[in-house]
Design a protein around this motif. Structure first.
Motif: not given
Length: 185
Positions: A15-22, A24-27
């Motif tokens: 879920l965390v990965l999907i949120w970050v992918l949505i 489009g940036q790792v902040t």
């Protein structure tokens, strides 16, 4: 206890990965809000535990990824040719492919890998019988169906060799499907 935590951690991290992918940036903001939303979703909705096999073979994992990339390129060229060829007449099929795995994770990854390759899409997964139902493009005769099934089973085989359970590996070497092993028709 540790296995239970790890099996719950997989969907949480997903879920965390999907949120970050949505986003489009790792902040830090994306990670913190992703963790917060994953906590809310995990507390609100039932997320089934993911049973991991406990084994990963990096060599077979690399072979899986390389073959998947090759399949995507070849299928993309085939689809482009179909789209550009004059006089194309659609001839598609819906086929059922009984898998050898009982693992939800391997079934899901197999379905995703098959759907990533242009020309086919998974319509349904029957968890009880470990069967994928897929729509395949450009199937001109019934004689082509065994080859399509073989390609799906090859994808599943590569995934099982990369990260499947001991039971999946045993079914793979015996050639039996999960449903046949349990006595299903």
């Amino acid at each position: 206890m540790i296995a239970r935590i790890v099996s719950g951690l997989v969907p949480f991290l997903g879920l965390v990965l999907i949120w970050v992918l949505i986003w489009g940036q790792v902040t830090w903001l994306a990670l913190v809000t992703g963790v917060a939303l994953a906590l809310i979703v995990s507390a609100t909705f039932y997320l089934p535990a993911v049973r991991l096999s406990g084994r990963i073979n990096l060599w077979f994992g690399l072979l899986f990824v390389l073959r998947l990339l090759g399949d995507i390129v070849v299928a993309s060229l085939q689809i482009a040719w179909i789209a550009l060829a004059p006089g194309y007449r659609p001839s598609n099929a819906v086929i059922a492919v009984p898998l050898r795995t009982r693992s939800d994770l391997v079934m899901t990854f197999t379905a995703e890998a098959v759907s990533l390759v242009p020309g086919s899409i998974v319509l349904d997964i029957d968890r009880e019988t470990s069967t994928l139902y897929l729509h395949a493009l450009n199937v001109k005769s019934v004689d082509e169906i065994p080859e399509l099934k073989r390609k799906v089973l090859d994808t599943e085989r590569r995934l099982i060799r990369a990260a499947g359970s001991a039971d999946d590996l045993a079914r793979l070497s015996s050639g039996r499907t999960a449903a046949a092993e349990e006595g299903a028709p």
